[in-house]
Design a protein around this motif. Structure first.
Motif, mmCIF file in Angstrom:
data_model
loop_
_atom_site.group_PDB
_atom_site.id
_atom_site.type_symbol
_atom_site.label_atom_id
_atom_site.label_comp_id
_atom_site.label_asym_id
_atom_site.label_seq_id
_atom_site.Cartn_x
_atom_site.Cartn_y
_atom_site.Cartn_z
ATOM 1 N N PHE A 117 0.833 -1.200 0.000
ATOM 2 C CA PHE A 117 0.000 0.000 0.000
ATOM 3 C C PHE A 117 0.871 1.255 0.000
ATOM 4 N N GLU A 118 1.996 1.212 0.700
ATOM 5 C CA GLU A 118 2.919 2.343 0.693
ATOM 6 C C GLU A 118 3.459 2.582 -0.711
ATOM 7 N N GLY A 119 3.685 1.495 -1.446
ATOM 8 C CA GLY A 119 4.127 1.630 -2.826
ATOM 9 C C GLY A 119 3.093 2.312 -3.704
ATOM 10 N N ASP A 121 -10.050 -14.920 4.148
ATOM 11 C CA ASP A 121 -10.464 -14.104 5.300
ATOM 12 C C ASP A 121 -10.955 -12.769 4.740
ATOM 13 N N LEU A 122 -12.253 -12.700 4.455
ATOM 14 C CA LEU A 122 -12.772 -11.587 3.666
ATOM 15 C C LEU A 122 -12.739 -10.257 4.399
ATOM 16 N N TYR A 123 -12.627 -10.275 5.727
ATOM 17 C CA TYR A 123 -12.578 -9.033 6.495
ATOM 18 C C TYR A 123 -11.145 -8.569 6.767
ATOM 19 N N ALA A 124 -10.181 -9.439 6.538
ATOM 20 C CA ALA A 124 -8.796 -9.154 6.903
ATOM 21 C C ALA A 124 -8.042 -8.547 5.718
ATOM 22 N N VAL A 125 -7.283 -7.482 5.977
ATOM 23 C CA VAL A 125 -6.478 -6.835 4.942
ATOM 24 C C VAL A 125 -5.161 -7.599 4.795
ATOM 25 N N GLN A 126 -4.797 -7.943 3.562
ATOM 26 C CA GLN A 126 -3.620 -8.767 3.289
ATOM 27 C C GLN A 126 -2.385 -8.282 4.040
ATOM 28 N N ASN A 127 -1.768 -9.216 4.790
ATOM 29 C CA ASN A 127 -0.637 -8.850 5.634
ATOM 30 C C ASN A 127 0.581 -8.417 4.819
ATOM 31 N N SER A 128 0.848 -9.081 3.684
ATOM 32 C CA SER A 128 2.045 -8.753 2.913
ATOM 33 C C SER A 128 1.943 -7.406 2.217
ATOM 34 N N TYR A 129 0.739 -6.857 2.111
ATOM 35 C CA TYR A 129 0.567 -5.520 1.531
ATOM 36 C C TYR A 129 0.742 -4.409 2.566
ATOM 37 N N GLY A 130 0.687 -4.786 3.856
ATOM 38 C CA GLY A 130 0.852 -3.782 4.908
ATOM 39 C C GLY A 130 -0.206 -3.823 5.980
ATOM 40 N N GLY A 131 -1.304 -4.570 5.760
ATOM 41 C CA GLY A 131 -2.328 -4.698 6.787
ATOM 42 C C GLY A 131 -3.286 -3.518 6.870
ATOM 43 N N LEU A 175 -3.886 -0.818 8.924
ATOM 44 C CA LEU A 175 -3.478 0.570 9.130
ATOM 45 C C LEU A 175 -2.884 1.148 7.853
ATOM 46 N N ALA A 176 -2.065 0.365 7.163
ATOM 47 C CA ALA A 176 -1.458 0.840 5.921
ATOM 48 C C ALA A 176 -2.517 1.066 4.844
ATOM 49 N N PHE A 177 -3.544 0.216 4.834
ATOM 50 C CA PHE A 177 -4.603 0.408 3.842
ATOM 51 C C PHE A 177 -5.394 1.687 4.127
ATOM 52 N N ARG A 178 -5.697 1.939 5.399
ATOM 53 C CA ARG A 178 -6.381 3.185 5.744
ATOM 54 C C ARG A 178 -5.536 4.391 5.320
ATOM 55 N N SER A 179 -4.241 4.314 5.547
ATOM 56 C CA SER A 179 -3.352 5.418 5.164
ATOM 57 C C SER A 179 -3.360 5.617 3.650
ATOM 58 N N MET A 180 -3.431 4.516 2.907
ATOM 59 C CA MET A 180 -3.472 4.628 1.457
ATOM 60 C C MET A 180 -4.763 5.297 0.991
ATOM 61 N N VAL A 181 -5.901 4.869 1.556
ATOM 62 C CA VAL A 181 -7.190 5.483 1.194
ATOM 63 C C VAL A 181 -7.167 6.976 1.518
ATOM 64 N N ASP A 182 -6.647 7.324 2.683
ATOM 65 C CA ASP A 182 -6.559 8.725 3.095
ATOM 66 C C ASP A 182 -5.688 9.515 2.119
ATOM 67 N N TRP A 235 -15.925 -2.171 4.577
ATOM 68 C CA TRP A 235 -14.995 -1.497 3.658
ATOM 69 C C TRP A 235 -15.416 -0.056 3.413
ATOM 70 N N LEU A 236 -16.712 0.166 3.246
ATOM 71 C CA LEU A 236 -17.205 1.504 2.927
ATOM 72 C C LEU A 236 -17.187 2.428 4.148
ATOM 73 N N ARG A 237 -17.483 1.877 5.301
ATOM 74 C CA ARG A 237 -17.603 2.686 6.520
ATOM 75 C C ARG A 237 -16.268 2.823 7.253
ATOM 76 N N ASP A 238 -15.644 1.699 7.585
ATOM 77 C CA ASP A 238 -14.453 1.723 8.439
ATOM 78 C C ASP A 238 -13.185 2.087 7.683
ATOM 79 N N TYR A 239 -13.141 1.761 6.394
ATOM 80 C CA TYR A 239 -11.956 2.082 5.590
ATOM 81 C C TYR A 239 -12.215 3.234 4.616
ATOM 82 N N ARG A 240 -13.437 3.737 4.605
ATOM 83 C CA ARG A 240 -13.836 4.871 3.763
ATOM 84 C C ARG A 240 -13.565 4.648 2.283
ATOM 85 N N VAL A 241 -13.645 3.389 1.871
ATOM 86 C CA VAL A 241 -13.588 3.082 0.443
ATOM 87 C C VAL A 241 -14.812 3.692 -0.222
ATOM 88 N N ASP A 242 -14.638 4.202 -1.434
ATOM 89 C CA ASP A 242 -15.731 4.903 -2.114
ATOM 90 C C ASP A 242 -16.713 3.959 -2.785
#
Length: 613
Positions: free
Chosen positions: A127-129, A165-175, A177-184, A249-256
């Motif tokens: 996600f940082e990438g 694990d449909l609710y879990a963010v892939q660990n090798s991508y950053g998990g 917190l990193a996904f939230r930072s990417m969306v932000d 995904w839409l609420r907690d991670y603010r995905v559009d």
């Protein structure tokens, strides 16, 4: 009634709420491994949910559930699997210090989408990438990215459609917190985020759902084995599991928005289809949040029921992918007519893709050997997403070739104009904008050796119709994954840089010309010279008009512009030297009833700004 599932850390009370659906279990305990070792019994309710509220368990707590005293299992609604799908689940904080708390979203009709795979998009593969490349995307003109699935899968390499694990963010991508930072970070740059989710099947390795409850049914056959139980006994809990996942995904991670994979494979004959229930829940979330949210369905049925409003008996998806636009364009440019391309290959199919959206809209399909499809006349253009390439159409080839390996440079430029200047929502596939030559192969990193053998065998069999010379890349090999990464040195290649500049120019025309502000059916007129393999697209709106003349012939073609009114000024010619063309000239202005000679395999774009509304 929707019910929370998973582990929710409650900051105010310093407690953690555990909730898991196991309707036929006799006993369920939560086994805490770290920071302390605890075994805590959960209490059932009348709907099959087992719950407990535990004090003094911090964020990061590792746990599993034990059902009927059997071996502990990961939480089916885990938000994070730091050790992969077989390891313990982790408690995750649900709050985040959003820098873009006032982000309201982008109207659907203005989307310019860029599909990417996190692992191969950037050198880092995280996600940082992605964050590191966002300024690049803004410069290109992109205002939405569509991310291939990120739900936890086995290993570190996968397209994402084997998520378990449909609710879990892939660990090798950053998990998480990193996904939230990417969306932000995306929202800070005016980029919407669309997440690809898979609700038609669950991956094989690490899939423990059936050990919790009747998540699957034998009522229907699917390409992946047992169908997900959307309408059989105990299906209320299953439907809730997927509804809550979408809302998370839409609420907690603010995905559009969400892109829903292959919804035609969701088997549900309930009075209210799961997709309708989902659209109702998302509409309610929009009212509560004040943000734009949308659902884009991948559906292979040419059936407008999926995108029709609920009051007309539809499921109210906001938009859908249109593979037939791709097939008509691809088969014409490449000459391929094998497999499902056997339904395409004639110029009239491409004309129909512009005029009718669905090429097969109630007519006989030779490939299917039956009448197929419905008409889409009553649906605005922004309900359809079109593309010249995507992950499926590239990666599901034996050698994973991109269009850059199948057609010449002029055809690449024409393909770009063909969909970027169409009335539909355009979607780029990562790297196509500079003519990336690296393949996009199918890749996995399973740990089950028998499963790896089955995947290798299945890939060869499933896509036999598309096999050419050679052997497919080994999906399990890391080399296959590495070969699929983008090469970011395109600026050192004059032809690739020119193609990139052309993409940016075409996107700029679409974004900044008022002719594209309307997506109603009467805002586009298709002018055809079918016998000469030319198309004219007259797009009007806001008092402006864009005329795109597309020559799909390998010869120069002269066409009359019968019925055209007004004075049009030249905006762009893909054969210009600027775009590494031959520099063949076209008129700088077009007048009524004028003839124009178009260079071979070219797009010529004109603008008129006075007589149109």
């Amino acid at each position: 009634m929707t019910r929370f599932v998973g582990a929710k850390y409650q900051k105010e009370t310093k407690t953690c709420l555990f909730s898991v659906w196991a309707p036929e279990a006799e006993r369920v305990t939560v086994e805490v491994f770290d920071p302390v070792q605890l075994s805590i019994p959960l209490e059932p309710d009348d709907w099959g949910y087992w719950k407990a509220e535990v004090r003094d368990l911090p964020v990061g707590t590792l746990y599993k559930y034990k059902v009927n005293d059997k071996d502990p299992l990961p939480d089916p609604a885990s938000r994070f699997q730091p050790e992969g799908p077989h390891g313990p689940s982790a408690v995750v904080a649900s709050d985040h210090a959003w820098a873009t708390a006032d982000w309201a979203g982008i109207p659907k009709e203005k989307l310019i989408i860029y599909e990417l795979h996190v692992g191969t998009f950037s050198p880092a593969g995280t996600f940082e990438g992605v964050i590191d490349k966002l300024d690049y995307l803004v410069d290109l003109g992109i205002n939405a990215i569509e991310i291939m699935p990120i739900a936890q899968f086995p290993g570190s390499r996968n397209w994402g459609y084997d998520g378990v694990d449909l609710y879990a963010v892939q660990n090798s991508y950053g998990g998480p917190l990193a996904f939230r930072s990417m969306v932000d970070a995306c929202h800070q740059r005016g980029i919407a985020v669309i997440l690809d989710v898979v609700y038609n099947h669950i991956g094989p390795e690490g899939n423990y759902l059936s050990q919790y409850g009747p998540y699957f049914t034998d009522k229907y056959n699917t390409p992946w084995g047992q169908a997900i139980n959307f309408d059989d006994a105990w299906s209320d809990g299953v439907r809730n599991y997927f509804l809550q996942n979408a809302l998370m995904w839409l609420r907690d991670y603010r995905v559009d928005g969400l892109r829903l994979d292959a919804v035609h494979a969701i088997k549900d004959f309930s009075p209210k289809h799961f997709l309708q229930e989902l659209s109702e829940a998302v509409d309610q979330l929009k009212e509560e949040s004040g943000r734009e949210h949308f659902l884009i369905a991948e559906v292979d049925l040419n059936d407008t029921r999926f995108i029709s409003p609920r009051e007309r008996g539809g499921f109210a998806m906001d938009a859908q992918w249109v593979d037939e636009f791709h097939h008509a364009l691809h088969s014409w440019l490449t000459g391929e007519t094998n497999g499902y391309y056997s339904d395409f290959g004639r110029f009239e199919h491409l004309v129909n893709a512009y005029k009718n959206t669905y090429v097969y809209n109630g007519i006989y399909s030779p490939h299917r050997k039956k009448v197929f499809g419905t008409r889409a006349d009553n649906h605005p253009f922004h309900q359809f997403v079109v593309f010249a390439q995507n992950h499926d159409q590239t990666g599901n080839r034996m050698l994973g070739e991109r269009l850059s390996q199948l057609v010449n440079y002029d055809a690449l430029k024409l393909a770009a104009a063909s969909y970027l200047l169409s009335p539909y929502i355009p979607m780029l596939f990562m790297g196509e904008e500079w003519g990336e030559t690296a393949p996009f192969n199918y890749f996995v990193s399973h740990t089950d050796k028998d499963l790896v053998k089955a995947v290798r065998k299945g890939r060869k069999k499933e896509f036999a119709d598309f096999h050419g010379k050679g052997e497919p890349a080994d999906p399990q090999s890391e080399d296959t994954f590495q070969a699929s990464k983008l090469n970011w040195g395109f600026r050192q290649n004059p032809s690739q840089l020119a193609l990139w500049e052309l993409y940016r120019a075409l996107i700029n025309i679409r974004k900044n010309n008022r002719a594209y502000q309307s997506s109603s059916r009467d805002s586009m007129q298709v002018l055809t010279a079918t016998d000469k393999h030319c198309l004219g697209l007259l797009k009007t709106g806001g008092g402006h008009a864009i005329l795109s003349l597309l020559n799909f012939s390998s010869l120069p073609i002269t066409i009359p512009l019968l019925g055209l009114k007004g004075r049009f000024s030249l905006l762009l010619n893909t054969d210009d030297l600027t775009w590494e063309g031959q520099g063949r000239q076209v008129p700088g202005e077009l007048l009524e009833e004028q003839e124009v000679t178009l260079p071979p395999l070219s797009a010529v774009v004109y603008e008129e700004a006075s007589n149109y509304k």
